[in-house]
Design a protein around this motif. Structure first.
Motif, PDB file in Angstrom:
ATOM      1  N   ALA A 175      22.267 -14.656  79.897  1.00  0.00           N
ATOM      2  CA  ALA A 175      20.784 -15.501  80.165  1.00  0.00           C
ATOM      3  C   ALA A 175      20.645 -16.502  79.025  1.00  0.00           C
ATOM      4  N   GLY A 176      21.857 -17.164  78.723  1.00  0.00           N
ATOM      5  CA  GLY A 176      21.545 -18.240  77.895  1.00  0.00           C
ATOM      6  C   GLY A 176      21.709 -17.743  76.324  1.00  0.00           C
ATOM      7  N   TRP A 177      21.779 -16.583  76.045  1.00  0.00           N
ATOM      8  CA  TRP A 177      21.881 -15.903  74.885  1.00  0.00           C
ATOM      9  C   TRP A 177      23.311 -15.750  74.335  1.00  0.00           C
ATOM     10  N   SER A 178      23.450 -15.925  73.230  1.00  0.00           N
ATOM     11  CA  SER A 178      25.005 -15.422  72.598  1.00  0.00           C
ATOM     12  C   SER A 178      24.905 -13.928  72.568  1.00  0.00           C
ATOM     13  N   LEU A 179      26.178 -13.550  72.842  1.00  0.00           N
ATOM     14  CA  LEU A 179      26.376 -11.938  73.148  1.00  0.00           C
ATOM     15  C   LEU A 179      25.561 -11.086  71.951  1.00  0.00           C
ATOM     16  N   ARG A 180      25.704 -11.310  70.856  1.00  0.00           N
ATOM     17  CA  ARG A 180      24.850 -10.537  69.974  1.00  0.00           C
ATOM     18  C   ARG A 180      23.436 -10.505  69.974  1.00  0.00           C
ATOM     19  N   GLN A 181      22.847 -11.668  70.535  1.00  0.00           N
ATOM     20  CA  GLN A 181      21.554 -11.720  70.613  1.00  0.00           C
ATOM     21  C   GLN A 181      21.279 -11.149  71.817  1.00  0.00           C
ATOM     22  N   ALA A 182      21.904 -11.193  73.056  1.00  0.00           N
ATOM     23  CA  ALA A 182      21.556 -10.246  74.306  1.00  0.00           C
ATOM     24  C   ALA A 182      21.659  -8.871  74.152  1.00  0.00           C
ATOM     25  N   HIS A 214      28.638   2.277  73.174  1.00  0.00           N
ATOM     26  CA  HIS A 214      27.451   2.044  73.513  1.00  0.00           C
ATOM     27  C   HIS A 214      26.367   1.659  72.438  1.00  0.00           C
ATOM     28  N   ALA A 215      26.801   2.145  71.124  1.00  0.00           N
ATOM     29  CA  ALA A 215      25.872   1.732  70.064  1.00  0.00           C
ATOM     30  C   ALA A 215      26.323   0.229  69.879  1.00  0.00           C
ATOM     31  N   ARG A 216      27.106  -0.263  70.103  1.00  0.00           N
ATOM     32  CA  ARG A 216      27.533  -1.852  69.901  1.00  0.00           C
ATOM     33  C   ARG A 216      26.749  -2.538  70.946  1.00  0.00           C
ATOM     34  N   THR A 217      26.894  -1.931  72.128  1.00  0.00           N
ATOM     35  CA  THR A 217      26.294  -2.682  73.446  1.00  0.00           C
ATOM     36  C   THR A 217      24.598  -2.864  73.192  1.00  0.00           C
ATOM     37  N   LEU A 238      33.127  -8.803  76.335  1.00  0.00           N
ATOM     38  CA  LEU A 238      31.872  -8.848  76.582  1.00  0.00           C
ATOM     39  C   LEU A 238      30.938  -7.559  76.252  1.00  0.00           C
ATOM     40  N   MET A 239      31.803  -6.744  75.417  1.00  0.00           N
ATOM     41  CA  MET A 239      30.903  -5.750  74.511  1.00  0.00           C
ATOM     42  C   MET A 239      30.870  -6.313  72.895  1.00  0.00           C
ATOM     43  N   GLY A 240      31.877  -7.354  72.658  1.00  0.00           N
ATOM     44  CA  GLY A 240      31.468  -7.632  71.158  1.00  0.00           C
ATOM     45  C   GLY A 240      32.628  -6.966  70.191  1.00  0.00           C
ATOM     46  N   PHE A 241      33.745  -6.176  70.922  1.00  0.00           N
ATOM     47  CA  PHE A 241      34.583  -5.647  70.162  1.00  0.00           C
ATOM     48  C   PHE A 241      35.778  -6.393  70.007  1.00  0.00           C
ATOM     49  N   LEU A 242      35.855  -7.385  70.684  1.00  0.00           N
ATOM     50  CA  LEU A 242      37.058  -8.489  70.449  1.00  0.00           C
ATOM     51  C   LEU A 242      36.336  -9.783  70.348  1.00  0.00           C
ATOM     52  N   LYS A 243      36.804 -10.438  69.381  1.00  0.00           N
ATOM     53  CA  LYS A 243      36.429 -12.086  69.047  1.00  0.00           C
ATOM     54  C   LYS A 243      37.123 -12.861  69.929  1.00  0.00           C
ATOM     55  N   PRO A 244      36.555 -13.730  70.473  1.00  0.00           N
ATOM     56  CA  PRO A 244      37.339 -14.656  71.320  1.00  0.00           C
ATOM     57  C   PRO A 244      38.106 -15.586  70.368  1.00  0.00           C
ATOM     58  N   SER A 245      39.477 -16.017  70.572  1.00  0.00           N
ATOM     59  CA  SER A 245      39.980 -16.953  69.759  1.00  0.00           C
ATOM     60  C   SER A 245      39.618 -18.405  70.209  1.00  0.00           C
ATOM     61  N   SER A 246      39.117 -18.530  71.293  1.00  0.00           N
ATOM     62  CA  SER A 246      38.464 -19.894  71.702  1.00  0.00           C
ATOM     63  C   SER A 246      37.561 -19.621  72.782  1.00  0.00           C
ATOM     64  N   ARG A 261      21.051  -7.384  71.479  1.00  0.00           N
ATOM     65  CA  ARG A 261      19.756  -6.776  70.570  1.00  0.00           C
ATOM     66  C   ARG A 261      18.432  -6.782  71.581  1.00  0.00           C
ATOM     67  N   ARG A 262      18.561  -7.648  72.626  1.00  0.00           N
ATOM     68  CA  ARG A 262      17.459  -7.770  73.481  1.00  0.00           C
ATOM     69  C   ARG A 262      17.815  -6.531  74.427  1.00  0.00           C
ATOM     70  N   GLN A 263      18.625  -5.922  74.520  1.00  0.00           N
ATOM     71  CA  GLN A 263      19.016  -4.826  75.211  1.00  0.00           C
ATOM     72  C   GLN A 263      19.071  -5.397  76.752  1.00  0.00           C
ATOM     73  N   LEU A 264      20.109  -6.427  76.711  1.00  0.00           N
ATOM     74  CA  LEU A 264      20.530  -7.067  78.137  1.00  0.00           C
ATOM     75  C   LEU A 264      21.656  -6.258  78.712  1.00  0.00           C
ATOM     76  N   VAL A 265      22.317  -5.650  77.851  1.00  0.00           N
ATOM     77  CA  VAL A 265      23.664  -5.358  78.356  1.00  0.00           C
ATOM     78  C   VAL A 265      23.879  -3.797  78.187  1.00  0.00           C
ATOM     79  N   ALA A 266      24.361  -3.331  79.439  1.00  0.00           N
ATOM     80  CA  ALA A 266      24.560  -1.873  79.540  1.00  0.00           C
ATOM     81  C   ALA A 266      25.944  -1.630  79.693  1.00  0.00           C
ATOM     82  N   TYR A 267      26.644  -0.430  79.452  1.00  0.00           N
ATOM     83  CA  TYR A 267      28.110  -0.256  79.695  1.00  0.00           C
ATOM     84  C   TYR A 267      28.244   0.946  79.915  1.00  0.00           C
ATOM     85  N   VAL A 268      29.056   1.325  80.980  1.00  0.00           N
ATOM     86  CA  VAL A 268      29.385   2.674  81.634  1.00  0.00           C
ATOM     87  C   VAL A 268      30.928   2.676  81.469  1.00  0.00           C
ATOM     88  N   PRO A 269      31.146   3.782  80.452  1.00  0.00           N
ATOM     89  CA  PRO A 269      32.683   3.903  80.183  1.00  0.00           C
ATOM     90  C   PRO A 269      33.318   4.419  81.132  1.00  0.00           C
TER      91      PRO A 269
END
Lengths: 257, 294
Positions: free
Chosen positions: A76-83, B172-175, A62-70, A85-93
């Protein structure tokens, strides 16, 4: 300093998460198999499973660090990368993933939540500063903003990173073990904040070991062990029988030895 | 007054009357500044070993560039970044652990560089590349080093926030949609280029000291990144100036003197730093509650 804005700043779009037949693996060995989930905007979902059941793997995808094999992920209808770039995703580590000795102040960490919305050289605007202040006030850390992050208590540390997600204003929040090592007051504060965010339309996904607190604030629950064992409303899915299945089941045959 | 000060200032002023000392000091300071700023990122990212690897691996690139009459920076860039690509590739496709791969690849590249130097037989002096030649720097080297240093410094200053975020929290940079791959290779490119700049002052073997020690010294002195950067620069510049003078008075290796002074600075700070020094930590343990607890 100006008094805080009474109404919290708007979130970036209303974003649900749609995970469709997702399979992910390390070096060809699948860690998560055929996961399908649909999280609506305006809901809090608990992600529950044993260590090694694939919670971290799912977060990494969900954070884009691993690519799904399928399979695929849409936010919100966007691909992960697009989402992203639009600041739609936040992560609390998880706390273990943070270098607490890093020479950086609480204020700087929260300001990093605004980087994606700034120009390439990351000069903060007045609006960025206001949002950072607002976020710090919502987690009760405004007086500690000048502290180096390692000089915070366990609960304060969690709140600092939650404030970063608030400052970002993302519609999707991913939280990895937000309650580990925090006091009861911080747990209450975090839960109240998540409920407030949900009521604003945010989608919250929480990986947690803290089973007792789940019914008090999670609308939905996903039980996983390499694949989805059960998914639905907390009242229906979060049952003794299902939990027993989640935590006692032998790893599925596809599991690496 | 003048007669009183003269015996004190004479040892400082007299070397400055020589052109080669003026140049050595000027170029030494320029390189110290850029390496010091970079060293803050290297120590925070935990990339000391990577810095060592890259700085050694640029050797064949420098030799080839020299033989073909190309800028050193180009050769260094190709081989510095290339070596990291090779390290990543081997790590991914074999069961060998990362530190083993790093050790194996950079010595391999370095050895290739040695072979090339001995075969090419140009005017390149091996000892100058290995240990620096600060007191005999040519005009062409001077121009190239200044251009590389100023370029690196500009990039570091302009993109310091993204680079700092990349060191602190790549997840975070990635996200938030930043391209962490680009930042990773940007930092590696800067290391390769700084290695070429440092090659002129302390040589390829000791350049890693320039890329690590000032940052480590400053890290023990402050909890603020901007202050850490200033302290690293101060430490590197003072060590370079002191080292060059020491080498002049003692008639000893310039590179050796600079790095010895840097290391001494680190040792002093390690013991006496106000909060993170060994003595301060011992005092804090004796009286619990006085320090900030995490």
């Amino acid at each position: 300093m100006a008094s805080p804005d009474p109404s919290p700043p708007a979130l970036q779009g209303l974003a649900g998460i749609a995970v469709d037949h997702l399979t992910v693996g390390y070096n060809g060995r699948p860690a998560v198999v055929d996961v399908t989930l649909e999280l609506q905007a305006g809901s809090i979902c608990g992600l529950v499973g044993m260590n090694g059941a694939g919670k971290t793997t799912l977060f990494k995808v969900l954070m884009g660090f691993l690519k799904p094999s399928s399979g695929s992920i849409r936010i919100a209808g966007w691909s992960l990368r697009q989402a992203q770039r639009r600041q739609l995703v936040a992560y609390v580590p998880q706390s273990e993933q943070v270098d607490w000795q890093f020479p950086i102040r609480v204020w700087d960490v929260v300001m990093m939540g605004r980087y994606g919305a700034m120009g390439p050289l990351r000069w903060p605007s007045d609006d960025d500063r206001r949002r950072v202040q607002n976020a710090l006030e919502r987690v009760d850390l405004w007086p500690l903003r000048e502290r180096q992050i390692g000089a915070l208590s366990g609960g304060q540390r969690k709140r600092a990173f939650l404030a970063r997600a608030l400052a970002q204003g993302a519609g999707v929040l991913l939280l990895d073990e937000p309650f580990s090592g925090v006091d009861i007051n911080t747990e209450r504060l975090i839960i109240d904040l998540l409920i407030a965010l949900r009521d604003q339309g945010a989608t919250v996904l929480i990986a947690t070991h803290d089973l007792e607190s789940i019914p008090s604030f999670c609308d939905r629950v996903v039980l996983i062990n390499r694949t989805v064992l059960a998914y639905g409303d907390t009242s229906e899915v979060f049952t003794q029988a299902n939990l027993l299945r989640t935590f006692s089941a032998a790893p599925s045959p596809s599991a690496p030895s | 007054m003048e007669t009183l000060l003269n015996p004190l200032l004479q040892p400082l002023i007299q070397p400055l009357e020589m052109l080669f000392m003026q140049r050595a000091l000027a170029i030494g300071v320029v390189v110290a500044v850029v390496c010091a700023v970079l060293s803050c990122f290297m120590t925070l990212k935990g990339w000391a070993l990577m810095g060592d690897a890259v700085s050694h691996a640029v050797l064949p690139g420098v030799v080839i560039a020299y033989a073909l009459g190309l800028p050193f920076a180009l050769g260094a860039f190709v081989f510095g970044v290339g070596s990291v690509g090779v390290i990543g590739g081997i790590k991914q496709h074999t069961r060998v652990k990362e530190d083993t791969v790093i050790g194996l690849v950079f010595t391999g590249f370095f050895a290739l560089g040695l072979v090339l130097i001995s075969k090419i037989r140009s005017s390149v002096d091996l000892t100058h590349i290995l240990f620096g030649n600060l007191l005999g720097i040519t005009d062409a080297d001077l121009v190239q080093t200044v251009v590389i240093s100023v370029g690196c410094l500009l990039v570091l200053l302009l993109w310091r926030r993204d680079l700092l975020l990349f060191c602190f929290d790549p997840s975070h940079a990635r996200t938030i949609g930043l391209n962490t791959g680009v930042l990773h290779y940007l930092l590696l490119t800067l290391v390769s280029l700084a290695a070429v700049a440092g090659l002129q002052t302390v040589g390829i073997i000791l350049v890693v000291a320039m890329l690590v020690t000032p940052g480590a010294t400053a890290y023990l002195l402050t909890d603020r990144f901007d202050r850490m950067t200033w302290l690293a620069v101060l430490s590197a510049v003072s060590a370079t100036v002191l080292g060059i003078y020491a080498s002049y008075w003692l008639d000893a290796s310039t590179a050796g003197c600079i790095v010895v002074v840097q290391t001494l600075q680190f040792l002093l700070v390690m013991v006496w730093a106000p909060r993170h020094g060994l003595l301060a930590q011992r005092a804090a343990r004796r009286s619990p509650g006085s320090g900030v607890q995490g």
